[in-house]
Motif scaffolding. Structure first.
Motif, PDB file in Angstrom:
ATOM      1  N   PRO A 120       0.795  -1.236   0.000  1.00 41.12           N
ATOM      2  CA  PRO A 120       0.000   0.000   0.000  1.00 41.12           C
ATOM      3  C   PRO A 120       0.821   1.277   0.000  1.00 41.12           C
ATOM      4  O   PRO A 120       0.347   2.309  -0.493  1.00 41.12           O
ATOM      5  N   ASN A 121       2.028   1.233   0.537  1.00 39.51           N
ATOM      6  CA  ASN A 121       2.840   2.452   0.608  1.00 39.51           C
ATOM      7  C   ASN A 121       3.712   2.672  -0.626  1.00 39.51           C
ATOM      8  O   ASN A 121       4.387   3.697  -0.732  1.00 39.51           O
ATOM      9  N   LEU A 122       3.702   1.701  -1.536  1.00 39.47           N
ATOM     10  CA  LEU A 122       4.422   1.864  -2.799  1.00 39.47           C
ATOM     11  C   LEU A 122       3.460   2.379  -3.862  1.00 39.47           C
ATOM     12  O   LEU A 122       2.250   2.218  -3.755  1.00 39.47           O
ATOM     13  N   THR A 123       4.006   2.988  -4.890  1.00 39.78           N
ATOM     14  CA  THR A 123       3.166   3.482  -5.980  1.00 39.78           C
ATOM     15  C   THR A 123       2.662   2.326  -6.830  1.00 39.78           C
ATOM     16  O   THR A 123       3.153   1.187  -6.738  1.00 39.78           O
ATOM     17  N   VAL A 124       1.715   2.640  -7.680  1.00 41.75           N
ATOM     18  CA  VAL A 124       1.214   1.646  -8.622  1.00 41.75           C
ATOM     19  C   VAL A 124       2.352   1.109  -9.478  1.00 41.75           C
ATOM     20  O   VAL A 124       2.496  -0.103  -9.669  1.00 41.75           O
ATOM     21  N   LEU A 125       3.183   1.996  -9.993  1.00 44.60           N
ATOM     22  CA  LEU A 125       4.297   1.571 -10.846  1.00 44.60           C
ATOM     23  C   LEU A 125       5.255   0.671 -10.086  1.00 44.60           C
ATOM     24  O   LEU A 125       5.705  -0.360 -10.611  1.00 44.60           O
ATOM     25  N   GLU A 126       5.570   1.017  -8.857  1.00 47.84           N
ATOM     26  CA  GLU A 126       6.502   0.201  -8.067  1.00 47.84           C
ATOM     27  C   GLU A 126       5.920  -1.180  -7.798  1.00 47.84           C
ATOM     28  O   GLU A 126       6.642  -2.197  -7.855  1.00 47.84           O
ATOM     29  N   ASN A 127       4.622  -1.257  -7.513  1.00 49.27           N
ATOM     30  CA  ASN A 127       3.979  -2.560  -7.329  1.00 49.27           C
ATOM     31  C   ASN A 127       4.080  -3.402  -8.592  1.00 49.27           C
ATOM     32  O   ASN A 127       4.380  -4.596  -8.537  1.00 49.27           O
ATOM     33  N   LEU A 128       3.827  -2.781  -9.741  1.00 46.01           N
ATOM     34  CA  LEU A 128       3.884  -3.519 -11.005  1.00 46.01           C
ATOM     35  C   LEU A 128       5.296  -4.001 -11.299  1.00 46.01           C
ATOM     36  O   LEU A 128       5.495  -5.149 -11.726  1.00 46.01           O
ATOM     37  N   GLU A 129       6.277  -3.151 -11.068  1.00 45.30           N
ATOM     38  CA  GLU A 129       7.664  -3.541 -11.344  1.00 45.30           C
ATOM     39  C   GLU A 129       8.089  -4.716 -10.475  1.00 45.30           C
ATOM     40  O   GLU A 129       8.876  -5.568 -10.921  1.00 45.30           O
ATOM     41  N   LEU A 130       7.581  -4.789  -9.250  1.00 44.76           N
ATOM     42  CA  LEU A 130       7.922  -5.917  -8.383  1.00 44.76           C
ATOM     43  C   LEU A 130       7.419  -7.239  -8.953  1.00 44.76           C
ATOM     44  O   LEU A 130       7.997  -8.289  -8.686  1.00 44.76           O
ATOM     45  N   GLY A 131       6.353  -7.178  -9.743  1.00 44.19           N
ATOM     46  CA  GLY A 131       5.834  -8.403 -10.343  1.00 44.19           C
ATOM     47  C   GLY A 131       6.782  -9.054 -11.324  1.00 44.19           C
ATOM     48  O   GLY A 131       6.646 -10.243 -11.631  1.00 44.19           O
ATOM     49  N   ALA A 132       7.743  -8.303 -11.829  1.00 43.69           N
ATOM     50  CA  ALA A 132       8.701  -8.832 -12.809  1.00 43.69           C
ATOM     51  C   ALA A 132      10.062  -9.138 -12.190  1.00 43.69           C
ATOM     52  O   ALA A 132      11.006  -9.437 -12.923  1.00 43.69           O
ATOM     53  N   CYS A 133      10.165  -9.104 -10.863  1.00 39.26           N
ATOM     54  CA  CYS A 133      11.498  -9.207 -10.253  1.00 39.26           C
ATOM     55  C   CYS A 133      12.085 -10.615 -10.334  1.00 39.26           C
ATOM     56  O   CYS A 133      13.304 -10.773 -10.304  1.00 39.26           O
ATOM     57  N   ARG A 134      11.239 -11.655 -10.440  1.00 39.56           N
ATOM     58  CA  ARG A 134      11.751 -13.021 -10.537  1.00 39.56           C
ATOM     59  C   ARG A 134      11.670 -13.587 -11.945  1.00 39.56           C
ATOM     60  O   ARG A 134      12.200 -14.657 -12.227  1.00 39.56           O
ATOM     61  N   ARG A 135      11.002 -12.889 -12.823  1.00 44.66           N
ATOM     62  CA  ARG A 135      10.774 -13.411 -14.163  1.00 44.66           C
ATOM     63  C   ARG A 135      10.419 -12.241 -15.085  1.00 44.66           C
ATOM     64  O   ARG A 135       9.816 -11.269 -14.668  1.00 44.66           O
ATOM     65  N   ALA A 136      10.815 -12.323 -16.310  1.00 40.87           N
ATOM     66  CA  ALA A 136      10.412 -11.357 -17.345  1.00 40.87           C
ATOM     67  C   ALA A 136      11.038  -9.982 -17.165  1.00 40.87           C
ATOM     68  O   ALA A 136      10.486  -8.981 -17.618  1.00 40.87           O
ATOM     69  N   THR A 137      12.211  -9.898 -16.521  1.00 48.52           N
ATOM     70  CA  THR A 137      12.842  -8.580 -16.361  1.00 48.52           C
ATOM     71  C   THR A 137      13.255  -7.989 -17.708  1.00 48.52           C
ATOM     72  O   THR A 137      13.229  -6.768 -17.882  1.00 48.52           O
ATOM     73  N   ARG A 138      13.607  -8.829 -18.659  1.00 51.34           N
ATOM     74  CA  ARG A 138      14.068  -8.318 -19.955  1.00 51.34           C
ATOM     75  C   ARG A 138      12.941  -7.696 -20.758  1.00 51.34           C
ATOM     76  O   ARG A 138      13.180  -6.809 -21.576  1.00 51.34           O
ATOM     77  N   GLN A 139      11.723  -8.184 -20.548  1.00 50.00           N
ATOM     78  CA  GLN A 139      10.592  -7.610 -21.280  1.00 50.00           C
ATOM     79  C   GLN A 139       9.717  -6.758 -20.364  1.00 50.00           C
ATOM     80  O   GLN A 139       8.518  -6.629 -20.576  1.00 50.00           O
ATOM     81  N   LEU A 140      10.339  -6.160 -19.331  1.00 46.78           N
ATOM     82  CA  LEU A 140       9.577  -5.380 -18.363  1.00 46.78           C
ATOM     83  C   LEU A 140       8.793  -4.264 -19.042  1.00 46.78           C
ATOM     84  O   LEU A 140       7.603  -4.076 -18.774  1.00 46.78           O
ATOM     85  N   LYS A 141       9.434  -3.513 -19.925  1.00 48.12           N
ATOM     86  CA  LYS A 141       8.749  -2.385 -20.561  1.00 48.12           C
ATOM     87  C   LYS A 141       7.588  -2.851 -21.425  1.00 48.12           C
ATOM     88  O   LYS A 141       6.508  -2.259 -21.405  1.00 48.12           O
ATOM     89  N   ALA A 142       7.805  -3.929 -22.187  1.00 45.43           N
ATOM     90  CA  ALA A 142       6.733  -4.442 -23.047  1.00 45.43           C
ATOM     91  C   ALA A 142       5.573  -4.961 -22.215  1.00 45.43           C
ATOM     92  O   ALA A 142       4.395  -4.713 -22.525  1.00 45.43           O
ATOM     93  N   ASN A 143       5.886  -5.688 -21.132  1.00 46.62           N
ATOM     94  CA  ASN A 143       4.826  -6.207 -20.272  1.00 46.62           C
ATOM     95  C   ASN A 143       4.085  -5.078 -19.566  1.00 46.62           C
ATOM     96  O   ASN A 143       2.868  -5.147 -19.367  1.00 46.62           O
ATOM     97  N   LEU A 144       4.826  -4.041 -19.179  1.00 44.87           N
ATOM     98  CA  LEU A 144       4.187  -2.902 -18.522  1.00 44.87           C
ATOM     99  C   LEU A 144       3.182  -2.245 -19.463  1.00 44.87           C
ATOM    100  O   LEU A 144       2.053  -1.917 -19.055  1.00 44.87           O
ATOM    101  N   GLU A 145       3.539  -2.088 -20.720  1.00 38.34           N
ATOM    102  CA  GLU A 145       2.611  -1.491 -21.683  1.00 38.34           C
ATOM    103  C   GLU A 145       1.389  -2.369 -21.879  1.00 38.34           C
ATOM    104  O   GLU A 145       0.262  -1.879 -21.992  1.00 38.34           O
ATOM    105  N   TRP A 146       1.610  -3.676 -21.917  1.00 36.60           N
ATOM    106  CA  TRP A 146       0.486  -4.619 -22.056  1.00 36.60           C
ATOM    107  C   TRP A 146      -0.458  -4.508 -20.865  1.00 36.60           C
ATOM    108  O   TRP A 146      -1.685  -4.425 -21.027  1.00 36.60           O
ATOM    109  N   VAL A 147       0.110  -4.481 -19.656  1.00 40.45           N
ATOM    110  CA  VAL A 147      -0.720  -4.387 -18.453  1.00 40.45           C
ATOM    111  C   VAL A 147      -1.477  -3.061 -18.426  1.00 40.45           C
ATOM    112  O   VAL A 147      -2.664  -3.017 -18.101  1.00 40.45           O
TER     113      VAL A 147
END
Length: 237
Positions: A93-120
């Motif tokens: 709750p104390n992190l931003t929306v963007l920070e929460n989303l970026e944490l979702g890629a920390c174990r997988r898909a870091t290379r396509q983070l930007k593409a996945n972020l746009e998709w989400v």
């Protein structure tokens, strides 16, 4: 022949001396939506948490994409693409929306983070409008979107949704199930854990009904709905 993505066989699990699951077997094939139904306390969350190794099973096997993950580390299961969106959202709750989303890629898909972020963000336009907002200040429906979006950031091969409609308004519930339908059409395999029986059976390929830690029914929604005794005994419809 369907290709099995997740295979749970003879699973026994619980908490300390309290045994919750008693030899449960469940399968999800690639490209399916499988509904996991049952009342509170039936063992649904214990089943998926054991499959994801958040709870240790006492016996039985869990295989993901042909690999035995019964003793794998939770982070390695996420890395393989078996990703759960937990009940109650559990965003930061104390992190931003963007920070929460970026944490979702920390174990997988870091290379396509930007593409996945746009998709989400294309999938959830409201999140795009709130990228810098603290997650805890959003509405319940928006937080659920964020929780699912965070799961999608990990590029899941199988997405487990645990009670995604819990606590949402009727309008948001309809929107949430529409989203699940859309993600499935885009090719995502989904295990849907829900108490909203009617909407779950509308979109599921197959369903399992748990009662007291055992599978009481498995089959197509049509078969389940066509049996009055099953509807009355296990679904309350």
């Amino acid at each position: 022949m369907p290709e099995t993505l997740l295979s749970v066989q003879g699973l026994h699990s619980g908490y300390g001396e309290v045994q919750v699951l008693h030899g449960v077997s469940v399968e999800v094939n690639r490209g399916e939506i499988v509904a996991l139904l049952g009342a509170n306390g039936a063992g649904k969350s214990t089943l998926i948490n054991t499959a994801c190794r958040l709870v240790s099973g006492t016996s039985g096997t869990v295989r993901f994409d042909g690999r035995d993950v019964s003793r794998a580390r939770p982070q390695d299961i996420v890395g393989a693409g078996l990703i759960q969106v937990p009940e109650g959202r559990r965003i930061f709750p104390n992190l931003t929306v963007l920070e929460n989303l970026e944490l979702g890629a920390c174990r997988r898909a870091t290379r396509q983070l930007k593409a996945n972020l746009e998709w989400v963000l294309d999938t959830f336009p409201r999140l795009r409008e709130r990228l810098g907002q603290r997650a805890g200040t959003m509405s319940g429906g928006e937080q659920q979107m964020l929780a699912i979006g965070r799961g999608l950031m990990g590029d899941p091969r199988l997405l487990i949704l645990d009670e995604p409609s819990l606590g949402l308004s009727p309008l948001m519930v309809e929107e949430m199930f529409g989203l699940v339908r859309r993600l499935h059409k885009e090719g995502l395999s989904i295990l849907l854990v829900e108490q909203n029986v009617a909407l779950s059976l509308e979109i599921a390929s197959r369903a399992y009904v748990l009662e007291n830690g055992e599978v009481r029914f498995s089959g197509t929604p049509g078969t389940l709905l066509a049996a009055p005794e099953l509807r009355a005994a296990y679904l309350g419809v």
